[in-house]
Design a protein around this motif. Sequence first.
Motif, PDB file in Angstrom:
ATOM      1  N   ALA A   1       9.460  37.297  -5.532  1.00 11.72           N
ATOM      2  CA  ALA A   1       9.486  37.594  -5.790  1.00 11.72           C
ATOM      3  C   ALA A   1      10.976  38.885  -6.939  1.00 11.72           C
ATOM      4  O   ALA A   1      10.647  39.247  -7.815  1.00 11.72           O
ATOM      5  CB  ALA A   1       8.840  39.274  -5.881  1.00 11.72           C
ATOM      6  N   ASN A   2      11.206  38.714  -5.892  1.00 12.72           N
ATOM      7  CA  ASN A   2      13.020  39.548  -7.034  1.00 12.72           C
ATOM      8  C   ASN A   2      13.810  38.524  -6.976  1.00 12.72           C
ATOM      9  O   ASN A   2      14.754  38.773  -7.787  1.00 12.72           O
ATOM     10  CB  ASN A   2      14.002  39.854  -5.235  1.00 12.72           C
ATOM     11  CG  ASN A   2      13.032  41.306  -4.777  1.00 12.72           C
ATOM     12  OD1 ASN A   2      12.774  41.325  -5.400  1.00 12.72           O
ATOM     13  ND2 ASN A   2      13.687  41.741  -3.637  1.00 12.72           N
ATOM     14  N   TYR A   3      13.354  37.117  -7.401  1.00 12.10           N
ATOM     15  CA  TYR A   3      14.283  35.927  -7.307  1.00 12.10           C
ATOM     16  C   TYR A   3      13.730  35.380  -8.586  1.00 12.10           C
ATOM     17  O   TYR A   3      14.417  34.752  -9.222  1.00 12.10           O
ATOM     18  CB  TYR A   3      14.889  35.291  -6.310  1.00 12.10           C
ATOM     19  CG  TYR A   3      16.006  35.274  -5.294  1.00 12.10           C
ATOM     20  CD1 TYR A   3      15.459  36.796  -4.484  1.00 12.10           C
ATOM     21  CD2 TYR A   3      17.086  35.461  -5.190  1.00 12.10           C
ATOM     22  CE1 TYR A   3      15.970  37.085  -3.280  1.00 12.10           C
ATOM     23  CE2 TYR A   3      18.372  36.268  -4.778  1.00 12.10           C
ATOM     24  CZ  TYR A   3      17.678  37.105  -4.159  1.00 12.10           C
ATOM     25  OH  TYR A   3      18.039  37.741  -3.252  1.00 12.10           O
ATOM     26  N   LEU A   4      11.759  35.112  -8.520  1.00  7.67           N
ATOM     27  CA  LEU A   4      11.408  33.994  -9.035  1.00  7.67           C
ATOM     28  C   LEU A   4      11.177  34.731 -10.374  1.00  7.67           C
ATOM     29  O   LEU A   4      10.452  35.722  -9.955  1.00  7.67           O
ATOM     30  CB  LEU A   4      10.583  33.318  -8.434  1.00  7.67           C
ATOM     31  CG  LEU A   4      10.929  32.714  -7.455  1.00  7.67           C
ATOM     32  CD1 LEU A   4       9.764  31.754  -6.671  1.00  7.67           C
ATOM     33  CD2 LEU A   4      11.851  31.834  -8.033  1.00  7.67           C
ATOM     34  N   PRO A   5      10.829  34.684 -11.332  1.00  8.14           N
ATOM     35  CA  PRO A   5       9.910  35.050 -12.633  1.00  8.14           C
ATOM     36  C   PRO A   5       8.482  35.197 -11.731  1.00  8.14           C
ATOM     37  O   PRO A   5       7.376  34.142 -11.186  1.00  8.14           O
ATOM     38  CB  PRO A   5      10.187  34.517 -13.677  1.00  8.14           C
ATOM     39  CG  PRO A   5      10.737  33.125 -13.338  1.00  8.14           C
ATOM     40  CD  PRO A   5      11.391  33.247 -12.036  1.00  8.14           C
ATOM     41  N   GLY A   6       7.695  36.362 -12.144  1.00 12.71           N
ATOM     42  CA  GLY A   6       6.372  36.607 -11.629  1.00 12.71           C
ATOM     43  C   GLY A   6       5.574  36.452 -13.068  1.00 12.71           C
ATOM     44  O   GLY A   6       5.965  36.423 -14.447  1.00 12.71           O
ATOM     45  N   ILE A   7       4.530  35.535 -13.103  1.00 13.15           N
ATOM     46  CA  ILE A   7       3.605  35.074 -13.810  1.00 13.15           C
ATOM     47  C   ILE A   7       2.552  36.087 -13.842  1.00 13.15           C
ATOM     48  O   ILE A   7       1.753  36.309 -12.534  1.00 13.15           O
ATOM     49  CB  ILE A   7       3.649  33.752 -14.303  1.00 13.15           C
ATOM     50  CG1 ILE A   7       5.188  32.650 -13.445  1.00 13.15           C
ATOM     51  CG2 ILE A   7       3.102  33.115 -15.075  1.00 13.15           C
ATOM     52  CD1 ILE A   7       4.842  31.464 -13.644  1.00 13.15           C
ATOM     53  N   VAL A   8       1.835  36.431 -14.846  1.00 18.20           N
ATOM     54  CA  VAL A   8       0.325  36.826 -14.657  1.00 18.20           C
ATOM     55  C   VAL A   8       0.219  35.884 -15.880  1.00 18.20           C
ATOM     56  O   VAL A   8       0.481  35.857 -16.984  1.00 18.20           O
ATOM     57  CB  VAL A   8       0.701  38.581 -15.089  1.00 18.20           C
ATOM     58  CG1 VAL A   8      -1.152  38.752 -14.721  1.00 18.20           C
ATOM     59  CG2 VAL A   8       1.497  39.006 -13.823  1.00 18.20           C
ATOM     60  N   ILE A   9      -1.552  36.286 -15.752  1.00 23.89           N
ATOM     61  CA  ILE A   9      -2.751  35.334 -16.426  1.00 23.89           C
ATOM     62  C   ILE A   9      -2.911  35.867 -17.544  1.00 23.89           C
ATOM     63  O   ILE A   9      -4.207  37.166 -16.612  1.00 23.89           O
ATOM     64  CB  ILE A   9      -3.009  33.672 -16.284  1.00 23.89           C
ATOM     65  CG1 ILE A   9      -2.144  32.755 -15.823  1.00 23.89           C
ATOM     66  CG2 ILE A   9      -4.213  33.511 -17.220  1.00 23.89           C
ATOM     67  CD1 ILE A   9      -3.341  31.246 -16.575  1.00 23.89           C
ATOM     68  N   VAL A  10      -3.532  36.244 -18.577  1.00 22.50           N
ATOM     69  CA  VAL A  10      -4.098  37.359 -18.948  1.00 22.50           C
ATOM     70  C   VAL A  10      -5.138  35.739 -20.309  1.00 22.50           C
ATOM     71  O   VAL A  10      -4.544  34.942 -20.823  1.00 22.50           O
ATOM     72  CB  VAL A  10      -3.994  38.042 -19.836  1.00 22.50           C
ATOM     73  CG1 VAL A  10      -4.610  38.461 -21.360  1.00 22.50           C
ATOM     74  CG2 VAL A  10      -2.572  38.794 -19.405  1.00 22.50           C
ATOM     75  N   LEU A  11      -6.664  35.857 -20.583  1.00 22.75           N
ATOM     76  CA  LEU A  11      -7.411  35.417 -21.214  1.00 22.75           C
ATOM     77  C   LEU A  11      -7.783  36.067 -21.947  1.00 22.75           C
ATOM     78  O   LEU A  11      -8.341  37.625 -21.991  1.00 22.75           O
ATOM     79  CB  LEU A  11      -8.639  34.482 -20.258  1.00 22.75           C
ATOM     80  CG  LEU A  11      -7.978  34.018 -19.375  1.00 22.75           C
ATOM     81  CD1 LEU A  11      -9.197  33.363 -18.105  1.00 22.75           C
ATOM     82  CD2 LEU A  11      -7.572  32.384 -19.720  1.00 22.75           C
ATOM     83  N   PRO A  12      -7.458  35.803 -23.317  1.00 23.73           N
ATOM     84  CA  PRO A  12      -8.103  37.383 -24.516  1.00 23.73           C
ATOM     85  C   PRO A  12      -9.434  37.453 -24.416  1.00 23.73           C
ATOM     86  O   PRO A  12     -10.269  38.345 -24.777  1.00 23.73           O
ATOM     87  CB  PRO A  12      -7.469  36.720 -26.286  1.00 23.73           C
ATOM     88  CG  PRO A  12      -6.078  35.536 -25.358  1.00 23.73           C
ATOM     89  CD  PRO A  12      -6.447  35.271 -23.788  1.00 23.73           C
ATOM     90  N   HIS A  13      -9.820  36.377 -24.401  1.00 28.53           N
ATOM     91  CA  HIS A  13     -11.837  36.332 -24.344  1.00 28.53           C
ATOM     92  C   HIS A  13     -12.183  36.863 -23.806  1.00 28.53           C
ATOM     93  O   HIS A  13     -13.059  37.510 -23.980  1.00 28.53           O
ATOM     94  CB  HIS A  13     -11.996  34.622 -24.591  1.00 28.53           C
ATOM     95  CG  HIS A  13     -12.003  34.094 -23.399  1.00 28.53           C
ATOM     96  ND1 HIS A  13     -11.210  32.878 -23.173  1.00 28.53           N
ATOM     97  CD2 HIS A  13     -13.213  33.744 -22.554  1.00 28.53           C
ATOM     98  CE1 HIS A  13     -11.628  32.653 -21.788  1.00 28.53           C
ATOM     99  NE2 HIS A  13     -12.854  33.122 -21.694  1.00 28.53           N
ATOM    100  N   MET A  14     -11.354  36.733 -22.069  1.00 26.00           N
ATOM    101  CA  MET A  14     -12.163  38.328 -21.249  1.00 26.00           C
ATOM    102  C   MET A  14     -12.116  39.359 -21.356  1.00 26.00           C
ATOM    103  O   MET A  14     -12.230  40.124 -21.292  1.00 26.00           O
ATOM    104  CB  MET A  14     -11.450  36.792 -19.896  1.00 26.00           C
ATOM    105  CG  MET A  14     -12.038  36.437 -19.627  1.00 26.00           C
ATOM    106  SD  MET A  14     -13.619  36.439 -18.653  1.00 26.00           S
ATOM    107  CE  MET A  14     -13.867  37.227 -18.258  1.00 26.00           C
ATOM    108  N   ARG A  15     -10.671  39.217 -22.118  1.00 25.99           N
ATOM    109  CA  ARG A  15      -9.978  40.456 -22.530  1.00 25.99           C
ATOM    110  C   ARG A  15     -10.799  41.222 -23.737  1.00 25.99           C
ATOM    111  O   ARG A  15     -11.318  42.797 -22.855  1.00 25.99           O
ATOM    112  CB  ARG A  15      -8.893  41.101 -22.583  1.00 25.99           C
ATOM    113  CG  ARG A  15      -8.031  41.744 -23.174  1.00 25.99           C
ATOM    114  CD  ARG A  15      -7.300  41.792 -23.653  1.00 25.99           C
ATOM    115  NE  ARG A  15      -6.274  42.460 -22.554  1.00 25.99           N
ATOM    116  CZ  ARG A  15      -4.908  42.572 -22.945  1.00 25.99           C
ATOM    117  NH1 ARG A  15      -4.214  41.380 -23.803  1.00 25.99           N
ATOM    118  NH2 ARG A  15      -4.202  42.298 -21.811  1.00 25.99           N
TER     119      ARG A  15
END
Lengths: 559, 193
Positions: free
Chosen positions: A332-346
Amino acid sequence: MAPSVLYHCPCLSTSDIPPPPHLPSSSHSFHPLNTLFFCEECDAVRCNRCVSVEVSSYYCPNCLFEVPSASVRAEKNRCARNCFMCPNCRNTLAAVPADPESGDGRIPAGVAEGPYIMYCNYCRWDSAEIGITFEKPTGLAAQLQKYEDSAPDSLEFDRLKEHFDAFLRTSALAASTSGTHHHSTHHSHSLHTNSITAAASAALARDIPGVGKYNPLARSTTGRGYGKDRSVNKDEMTEYRSRSEIAQTAGAGGGEPDVELMNSLEEVGEVASLEQRWENSWVTPLQTKQLKPIRIPLHSKRSKRCPACTHILIKPEQKSQSVRYKIKLMAANYLPGIVIVLPHMRQLRDELSKRNLGKSVAAQVDEPPPGMVAGNTYEFQLNLTNPLYDPIEVRLSVQRVHVSTAPGGTAEKARRPPFAISLPTAKFPISPFAEAWEYEDDEDMFGVEDDELGIGMGSSLSASVRGGREKDGRARPKTVGVLERKANKTVVGGEVVIGKEAQGNVKFNMLVSYTYRSDDAEGGDLGVHPSKPEIRRFEFYTVVDLGPIISREEARMDL
Amino acid sequence: MSGSALSTEPPILYSKAEFIETDTGNKVSRRATIAGPQNIILGGKTIISSGSIIRGDLRRTGPGHAVVISLGRYCLVGEGCILRPPYKTYRGNFNYYPMKIGDHVHIGANTVVEAANIGNHVEIGKNCVIGKFTFIKDCVKIADNTVIPPNTVIPALSYYAGSPGAFVEDLPESTQENVEAYTKGYYARFQPA
């Protein structure tokens, strides 16, 4: 299943292209980012399965006492102090004074003497049921030692050891007397060595003809050949009589006492369950009332190394309960972290949270089941976080799934849900990680304010991205492309078009490659000037799971 | 309005009238039952949800000021939780012992906590029962519906589940950062409606 992004670890396989995600076997090579390590020397991701693990220290999980590695083996990996497990429910036992027999209800102040027993405060088992009591509440292990020593399995083992020991000594003696004189010093050494290693080397010499030449034990018999060795073993081995008849012992597998026990059983709870029984390897007690308290097994703190270059990845601190690490190379200190967001769920969740306002947790309406209806187009957003101190430029690409033409091809194709992903293909930058106070106040950009963008970013901005954003930013809300940038995070939007007859989960492999400029001395060992910054790139695969597809019939039924 | 795309988690809304906010950033619900507030210490930015009961009045006998319950920073006490200091009868004397809870501790809803000491970065699930004089070390995760019997010691970086609570597995090494980021993010998202 909530949408997730898992990272691929090649685990030392030669090709680093991950398997297509619709195959069930692909799930073993994808891991969440917080469980992955990164080796700086090899510049590669390592997961818990491919690292080599070694024990750093041992401790008892109950008394938290750190056991030195030398005494771990002597104590058979168990705690040597007062830590015992209840045989019934595996809870830790406490030493309490036994209730006084007298009818006097009052406890005299200051006196808590009397025989001590072990008591489980969960299932109320106590050691008085099997008749074990102690004189004092400390040093329970020592007090139990005599019970353990007189147990039938340890007595049997000791007798076996004596028997083989005596035999080994005689066979070594026989070998040495038949050999030449100048080997006698060798043999006096080998006699003093561990009898176990002597037994092992004799067994090895017997099984593998070539090894005997190098074995000092058998060296003297080379002249006679190996037949003598074998015959020596066969003839001189005395027969071993076991101390107790196995079949007559209760619980040892179907003998007479077992049958009598079963005949007189009154309820099922009298027979010990498998989990309770297999702690004991010799004679497993069949009845629950024969189960003895178990010493608590020790836990260990582990340090992990890269399998290729043996660089240390994780090195914990010496103190047993400290959660800090001397060396901690997390991915986690070297690779970019990726998070998914689904706008319709939000949107659905936002409406729900407004409805749940003021209600207690129990009365709240649960989240709507995640899913996307087949035949529609949905947008999703990837939120990337840059952990490095240098700005990076990221490029995403979706991996093409090869349609197999093997005989099982049609079945595979039917299982693979058809969907099309569109992601921004151009490179986009992400700002470096810095302390919160270093960022400007209003960095909340929506792609239109490019002037502020130009100030904070430096030279890593590519003109094409800027131009593209200017064009689309004001026209219509963008769904594909860089949506927002703040601090060291960037939100990128994408779209997925789901086919009408699709089923299963929307999962696709995504290759993330990024370049960064490193100014430190790592570039120096290539022979270039140490201060010259060089562009380094790294890429890794991920699997993006957007959630299940609700088929159109189900969606119609819900409505 | 769907909010900034950068916030991946939705905000947790509460009605402004329900919570009292102190100057150190603690948010205490008016519907929480706090007994003996002078014996309770809250580190900053701690959230005490409605329906929770914190017994600061059960103090050990003795003169002077005593701290009965102390909570660290960025803690969350879920709804309906009960925090009660443990008691013991030793040589004829009955006494309450102080309860010390570290930073970044999230306690789920309807949990009964009678532990003596909880470390930092601990996550406790819903409907748990933590027995008396339990020592929970740092970076521990306790699953929902766990019953931890009294006098248990839970070593650091473990995941406990079941009833009686038993060790299930070790947590990854990055747990401390993850829990810290989660608790800080939770507090940032906890906004008045």
